[in-house]
Design an enzyme around this catalytic site. Structure first.
Site, mmCIF file in Angstrom:
data_model
loop_
_atom_site.group_PDB
_atom_site.id
_atom_site.type_symbol
_atom_site.label_atom_id
_atom_site.label_comp_id
_atom_site.label_asym_id
_atom_site.label_seq_id
_atom_site.Cartn_x
_atom_site.Cartn_y
_atom_site.Cartn_z
ATOM 1 N NE ARG A 1 46.659 20.039 31.360
ATOM 2 C CZ ARG A 1 45.540 19.401 31.660
ATOM 3 N NH1 ARG A 1 44.740 19.869 32.610
ATOM 4 N NH2 ARG A 1 45.215 18.311 31.008
ATOM 5 C CG ASP B 1 33.960 21.752 35.316
ATOM 6 O OD1 ASP B 1 33.827 20.532 35.071
ATOM 7 O OD2 ASP B 1 35.060 22.284 35.521
#
Length: 276
Positions: A42, A149
Site C-alpha cells: 500500500r 471512519d
C-alpha cells in the site's frame, strides 16, 4: 528480466518499524509483523505516485508533511473489508429483540439514534438503514444513523452510495427492488430514502468525540482488533459513556469486552448490553 521476488523498493526492518510507530501515533492502530506485506504494497503505491525512491524518503516526507499526505498514509494502512448485512445474526437480533424494545421505549419521543463506528465504505450503515426502515412506520419516527471512519476515501464512497452490483447479490430480490436503483449494468445506487437517514463523518476513535446525544445502538465491528488491550479497554469505557443504559453494542466475531470493563453484559454472540 528481474526475478519475481525482487521488489520495486527495499523495505528495511527500520523502515517498517518507523511506519508502525507513525500509524500508532496517529491512529492507535497496532500493526503486527504479519501486516508487513500489506504495509509494503500500500505504501509502495504512494511512493510511486509521489515520485520518491525509497521508504525512508517517504517517511521523511510524512514527518515534514505540508500537503496532507498523512491522510493518504492513514487511508492506505487502514483495512476496509465489509459487506451488506455482514454477520447477519446482529441484524436478526435487531429485528427480533432490539427494535420491538425501541418502539416501546420511544413511543412518545419517536427518536432512535444508532452509531456505526468504523463504517468503512458504507455497507454497514446502509444495512442498518434498511433494517430500521423495514421495521418502523414510514412516518412519525426520527431515526438517525451516525456513520464514522478514519479513512476519508471510504466515507466519500459511503456518501455517494454507489456500489458494484456484485455487492448486493446476497440480498433478497425484494430488498434489492425496494432499496437499490440500477445505475448501469455494473453499478447500483442506494435509495435516497436510506441516504437521508445517515450522516457520514470522519472520526479518529482516539481523538475527541463531538457527540451530544446518547445512542440506542452502537455497531463497532472488526475495528477493535487493530488496537492493543489497554486501548480497547479505554474505548469500551468511552462507548459505554455514549450509549444509553440498556442500549446495545455489537462487536466483531473475534472481539470481546475486556473483563476490566464492568459496564456491559454479554447477551448473545458478540452482542452486549450496557448495564451501568
Amino acid at each position: 528480466m528481474a526475478p519475481e521476488n525482487i521488489k520495486e523498493y527495499a523495505m528495511t526492518d527500520q523502515d517498517f518499524r518507523s511506519f508502525v510507530q507513525l500509524a500508532y501515533d496517529h491512529t492507535g492502530i497496532v500493526l503486527g509483523d504479519q501486516k508487513r506485506e500489506m504495509v509494503y504494497s500500500r505504501l509502495a503505491r504512494r511512493i510511486r505516485f509521489l515520485g520518491l525512491q525509497t521508504f525512508a524518503q517517504y517517511h521523511d516526507y510524512l514527518l515534514n508533511d505540508k500537503t496532507g499526505e498523512i491522510d493518504h498514509f492513514i487511508n492506505a494502512i487502514t483495512t476496509n473489508l465489509t459487506s451488506f448485512f455482514r454477520e447477519n445474526h446482529h441484524f436478526e437480533f435487531l429485528r427480533d429483540n432490539v427494535i420491538p424494545m425501541l418502539k416501546s421505549e420511544h413511543r412518545r419521543d419517536h427518536k432512535v439514534r444508532i452509531w456505526s463506528a468504523g463504517c468503512s465504505t458504507g455497507e454497514e450503515p446502509y444495512s442498518l438503514a434498511i433494517q430500521f426502515s423495514e421495521e418502523f412506520p414510514n412516518v412519525g419516527w426520527d431515526i438517525k444513523i451516525l456513520a464514522t471512519d478514519l479513512d476519508s476515501n471510504v466515507l466519500s464512497h459511503g456518501r455517494n452510495g454507489i456500489y458494484d452490483a456484485e455487492r448486493i447479490k446476497g440480498l433478497s430480490k425484494a430488498r434489492v427492488s425496494r432499496w437499490f436503483e440500477k445505475v448501469d449494468k455494473e453499478k447500483v445506487e442506494v435509495n435516497p430514502v436510506l441516504k437521508r437517514l445517515i450522516r457520514f463523518n470522519r472520526l479518529n476513535l482516539l481523538g475527541s468525540w463531538p457527540i451530544k446525544n446518547k445512542f440506542d445502538v452502537v455497531f463497532c465491528r472488526n475495528v477493535l482488533i487493530y488496537f492493543n488491550r489497554e486501548t480497547q479497554a479505554t474505548l469500551f469505557e468511552r462507548y459505554a459513556s455514549v450509549l444509553k443504559v440498556g442500549g446495545y453494542m455489537m462487536i466483531g466475531h473475534s472481539e470481546s469486552v475486556p473483563k476490566s470493563c464492568g459496564r456491559f453484559k454479554s447477551i448473545g454472540k458478540t452482542i452486549y448490553q450496557r448495564i451501568e
